[in-house]
Design a protein around this motif. Structure first.
Motif, mmCIF file in Angstrom:
data_model
loop_
_atom_site.group_PDB
_atom_site.id
_atom_site.type_symbol
_atom_site.label_atom_id
_atom_site.label_comp_id
_atom_site.label_asym_id
_atom_site.label_seq_id
_atom_site.Cartn_x
_atom_site.Cartn_y
_atom_site.Cartn_z
ATOM 1 N N ASN A 98 29.754 32.287 41.004
ATOM 2 C CA ASN A 98 29.983 33.462 40.157
ATOM 3 C C ASN A 98 28.701 33.888 39.457
ATOM 4 O O ASN A 98 28.401 35.080 39.338
ATOM 5 N N PHE A 99 27.927 32.894 39.002
ATOM 6 C CA PHE A 99 26.637 33.224 38.376
ATOM 7 C C PHE A 99 25.718 33.914 39.371
ATOM 8 O O PHE A 99 25.143 34.973 39.085
ATOM 9 N N ASP B 143 30.073 35.746 23.517
ATOM 10 C CA ASP B 143 31.009 36.870 23.644
ATOM 11 C C ASP B 143 32.116 36.594 24.659
ATOM 12 O O ASP B 143 33.266 36.969 24.444
ATOM 13 N N GLU B 144 31.753 35.980 25.790
ATOM 14 C CA GLU B 144 32.707 35.795 26.888
ATOM 15 C C GLU B 144 32.610 34.383 27.452
ATOM 16 O O GLU B 144 31.502 33.867 27.633
ATOM 17 N N VAL B 145 33.758 33.809 27.773
ATOM 18 C CA VAL B 145 33.795 32.535 28.499
ATOM 19 C C VAL B 145 34.519 32.783 29.812
ATOM 20 O O VAL B 145 35.635 33.316 29.837
ATOM 21 N N ILE B 146 33.867 32.417 30.911
ATOM 22 C CA ILE B 146 34.428 32.605 32.250
ATOM 23 C C ILE B 146 34.944 31.260 32.749
ATOM 24 O O ILE B 146 34.177 30.293 32.824
ATOM 25 N N LEU B 147 36.225 31.185 33.107
ATOM 26 C CA LEU B 147 36.748 29.968 33.747
ATOM 27 C C LEU B 147 36.475 30.059 35.243
ATOM 28 O O LEU B 147 36.906 31.013 35.897
ATOM 29 N N ALA B 148 35.763 29.071 35.788
ATOM 30 C CA ALA B 148 35.325 29.155 37.190
ATOM 31 C C ALA B 148 35.436 27.806 37.885
ATOM 32 O O ALA B 148 34.489 27.333 38.500
ATOM 33 N N TYR B 149 36.589 27.168 37.766
ATOM 34 C CA TYR B 149 36.896 26.036 38.654
ATOM 35 C C TYR B 149 38.378 26.102 38.993
ATOM 36 O O TYR B 149 39.091 27.005 38.536
ATOM 37 N N SER B 150 38.847 25.199 39.836
ATOM 38 C CA SER B 150 40.120 25.457 40.516
ATOM 39 C C SER B 150 41.070 24.264 40.477
ATOM 40 O O SER B 150 40.751 23.200 39.961
ATOM 41 N N ASP B 151 42.260 24.495 41.052
ATOM 42 C CA ASP B 151 43.347 23.514 41.141
ATOM 43 C C ASP B 151 43.843 23.137 39.751
ATOM 44 O O ASP B 151 43.986 21.965 39.417
ATOM 45 N N LEU B 152 44.133 24.159 38.956
ATOM 46 C CA LEU B 152 44.525 23.966 37.561
ATOM 47 C C LEU B 152 45.948 24.472 37.328
ATOM 48 O O LEU B 152 46.282 25.591 37.733
ATOM 49 N N PRO B 153 46.808 23.684 36.662
ATOM 50 C CA PRO B 153 48.136 24.191 36.310
ATOM 51 C C PRO B 153 48.014 25.444 35.443
ATOM 52 O O PRO B 153 47.105 25.547 34.611
ATOM 53 N N HIS B 154 48.918 26.379 35.629
ATOM 54 C CA HIS B 154 48.860 27.609 34.837
ATOM 55 C C HIS B 154 48.892 27.315 33.338
ATOM 56 O O HIS B 154 48.191 27.978 32.555
ATOM 57 N N GLN B 155 49.645 26.313 32.926
ATOM 58 C CA GLN B 155 49.694 25.940 31.510
ATOM 59 C C GLN B 155 48.297 25.532 31.019
ATOM 60 O O GLN B 155 47.870 25.913 29.924
ATOM 61 N N TYR B 156 47.579 24.765 31.841
ATOM 62 C CA TYR B 156 46.232 24.301 31.483
ATOM 63 C C TYR B 156 45.290 25.494 31.305
ATOM 64 O O TYR B 156 44.491 25.544 30.365
ATOM 65 N N LEU C 195 38.773 35.570 33.786
ATOM 66 C CA LEU C 195 38.814 35.044 35.157
ATOM 67 C C LEU C 195 38.212 36.105 36.052
ATOM 68 O O LEU C 195 38.561 37.276 35.944
ATOM 69 N N MET C 196 37.300 35.709 36.945
ATOM 70 C CA MET C 196 36.645 36.691 37.820
ATOM 71 C C MET C 196 37.348 36.736 39.167
ATOM 72 O O MET C 196 37.705 35.705 39.739
ATOM 73 N N GLY C 197 37.531 37.941 39.690
ATOM 74 C CA GLY C 197 38.287 38.132 40.923
ATOM 75 C C GLY C 197 37.417 38.363 42.147
ATOM 76 O O GLY C 197 36.184 38.383 42.068
ATOM 77 N N PRO C 198 38.068 38.562 43.288
ATOM 78 C CA PRO C 198 37.355 38.715 44.558
ATOM 79 C C PRO C 198 36.336 39.859 44.584
ATOM 80 O O PRO C 198 35.260 39.715 45.141
ATOM 81 N N ARG C 199 36.650 41.015 43.982
ATOM 82 C CA ARG C 199 35.755 42.173 44.130
ATOM 83 C C ARG C 199 34.353 41.888 43.606
ATOM 84 O O ARG C 199 33.361 42.293 44.205
ATOM 85 N N GLY D 267 37.784 26.349 52.975
ATOM 86 C CA GLY D 267 37.921 26.372 51.525
ATOM 87 C C GLY D 267 37.914 24.999 50.885
ATOM 88 O O GLY D 267 38.101 23.973 51.537
ATOM 89 N N GLY D 268 37.707 24.982 49.574
ATOM 90 C CA GLY D 268 37.740 23.754 48.797
ATOM 91 C C GLY D 268 38.763 23.876 47.682
ATOM 92 O O GLY D 268 38.985 24.967 47.154
ATOM 93 N N ASN D 269 39.378 22.738 47.300
ATOM 94 C CA ASN D 269 40.439 22.763 46.284
ATOM 95 C C ASN D 269 41.471 23.829 46.662
ATOM 96 O O ASN D 269 41.883 23.929 47.805
ATOM 97 N N ASN D 270 41.850 24.682 45.701
ATOM 98 C CA ASN D 270 42.727 25.816 46.029
ATOM 99 C C ASN D 270 42.038 27.120 45.643
ATOM 100 O O ASN D 270 42.676 28.105 45.285
ATOM 101 N N ASP D 271 40.701 27.108 45.739
ATOM 102 C CA ASP D 271 39.904 28.284 45.396
ATOM 103 C C ASP D 271 40.054 29.362 46.472
ATOM 104 O O ASP D 271 40.377 29.065 47.625
ATOM 105 N N PHE D 272 39.806 30.612 46.078
ATOM 106 C CA PHE D 272 39.786 31.658 47.098
ATOM 107 C C PHE D 272 38.387 31.765 47.702
ATOM 108 O O PHE D 272 37.425 31.192 47.192
#
Length: 444
Positions: free
Chosen positions: A18-19, A78-91, A108-112, A226-231
């Motif tokens: 993402n960076f 100002d902003e914190v980006i979450l950028a790892y995967s396989d996380l419960p929605h609650q987490y 959260l950053m998307g595909p585009r 792919g790795g984990n459940n990342d897109f």
């Protein structure tokens, strides 16, 4: 208005991507730190200047995630980006609330904004959880495409746990490349099956540079593993998402795996031969509810044991794929299934024999009791895994990992290896789907 200050929360993979794709040359932002979790010994390092670009002559510090709130306040983020995967929605929402309570925006950053476009057709194999069976699905897709006479270059989701500059672009074509790049067990598990097929697979840190290198070999298809459940990191022409009826419901409970379910062109329901009917049915209902236009492929991952008669009557130590058992939350894998199927007298509890970081793994993942996860994030941990196996009071080691551990460890007791491959059940098959895809692309 000045630059927006950003922290990227990661685990040495999606965070760097993402960076690289969005922030590296973006004068509107200043990334003040990465935070790290999931991977041992990654924090306390620096994302190097050679990879970070001209705006970051000193690189970017990688801090432990535990310091997140402190870092937000220290840098007035100002902003914190979450950028790892396989996380419960609650987490994910707990992390969001933590960030909001410290005053910053959570994103959260998307595909585009993160997918890189290829000059070649891209097929991506992703999943809703770690351990669904992406690897054997990728191998199956590779074998089918090559059977159609197509040149395929595979690119694997990142696992850069060593020298990040040296790992910028990695190409694996034979076993010497694994040694050259000082590969961990986790990396070998993904690359060796491609090497065994005399097929090339890339990985590393800079996925724009990796794609250029892969395209320079003039393949017909780029295959994203792919790795984990990342897109996927690449704009995808055909997305195959693997789901697991052993964990029914997880397809809509984990980030960002649910995105893979929603975006999928093809959903593979794997492991049907060992799942119960209710689990398979629940997964089907969720596919129908959330992505009714996807083509569904039923599949099995039958096990193959090199010397099954060696198991009967023995006290066995079962070693399974690390990520599948740890943050993938599975209690067992192919090795355990083989032990039961072929009549092991006892599956021993590995915990009394654990040493070093393997002890910490059991403390963190308390659902594990009868299985040894093949943790191997670096040379020290690989040695601790070897020592744990060798201390265990067992007659036989059952190796259920995607690679043969005997290649990277010296075991003091006999071992048998369990492997698995994807087999479709009924129609449509992946071959049917891939044939149609190639015809549409004018490649058949």
């Amino acid at each position: 208005m000045g630059k927006k200050k950003v922290i990227i929360m990661g685990a040495a993979g999606r965070d760097f991507h993402n960076f690289n794709t969005y922030f590296r040359n973006n004068p509107d932002y200043e990334v003040v730190a990465f935070t790290a979790t999931q991977i041992p010994d990654i924090e306390g390092r620096v994302y190097p200047a050679e990879l970070a670009g001209e705006l970051y002559p000193n690189g970017i510090p990688i801090e432990p995630e535990e310091k997140l709130v402190e870092l937000i306040k220290k840098y007035d983020v100002d902003e914190v980006i979450l950028a790892y995967s396989d996380l419960p929605h609650q987490y994910v929402m707990e992390k969001a609330e933590t960030v909001l309570s410290a005053g910053a925006d959570f994103k959260l950053m998307g595909p585009r904004n993160t997918m890189v476009e290829s000059t070649k057709p891209v097929i991506s194999v992703c999943a809703i959880r770690t351990g669904c069976g992406k690897s054997q699905t990728t191998r199956r897709v590779l074998d089918i495409l090559r059977g159609f006479g197509k040149k395929v270059i595979s690119i694997r989701h990142p696992m850069p746990y060593g020298d990040l500059v040296a790992q910028k672009v990695q190409r694996f074509a034979d076993y010497s490349d694994l040694d050259k790049h000082k590969c961990t067990i986790e990396e070998r598990e993904e690359y060796e099956p491609h090497i065994d097929r005399k097929s090339v697979i890339y990985a590393g840190v800079d996925y724009e540079a990796i794609l250029k290198a892969a395209e320079a070999e003039d393949p017909d298809i780029i295959l994203w593993d792919g790795g984990n459940n990342d897109f996927s990191f690449y704009k995808t022409d055909l997305l195959i998402t693997v789901v697991d009826p052993h964990r029914p419901g997880h397809e809509v409970l984990y980030y960002p795996g649910m995105s893979n379910l929603l975006m999928a062109d093809v959903v593979v329901i794997n492991k049907e031969e060992t799942a119960d009917i209710e689990g398979i049915q629940k997964v089907r209902e969720n596919i129908e509810k959330w992505n009714p236009n996807a083509t569904v492929v039923d599949a099995a991952s039958p096990i193959f044991v090199e010397n099954p008669e060696a198991i009967k009557g023995k006290r066995v130590l079962v070693v399974e794929d690390g990520p599948t058992l740890t943050h993938g939350e599975m209690r067992y894998g192919a090795g355990y299934v083989a032990a039961k199927k072929f009549g092991a007298a006892e599956i021993i509890d590995p915990r009394p024999y654990a040493v070093g970081s393997i002890v910490d793994t059991y403390k963190k993942y308390s659902h594990l009791d009868m299985i040894l996860p093949a943790m191997g994030y670096g040379e020290k941990q690989m040695k601790e895994l070897e020592e744990t196996i060798n201390r265990a009071d067992a007659d036989l080691v059952i190796i259920g990992t995607p690679i043969d551990l005997r290649r990277v460890t010296k075991l003091n007791k006999p071992a048998v290896r369990v492997t698995y491959e994807l087999q479709e059940i009924g129609k449509p098959t992946l071959e049917d789907i891939l044939k149609e895809f190639l015809e549409k692309k004018g490649l058949l």
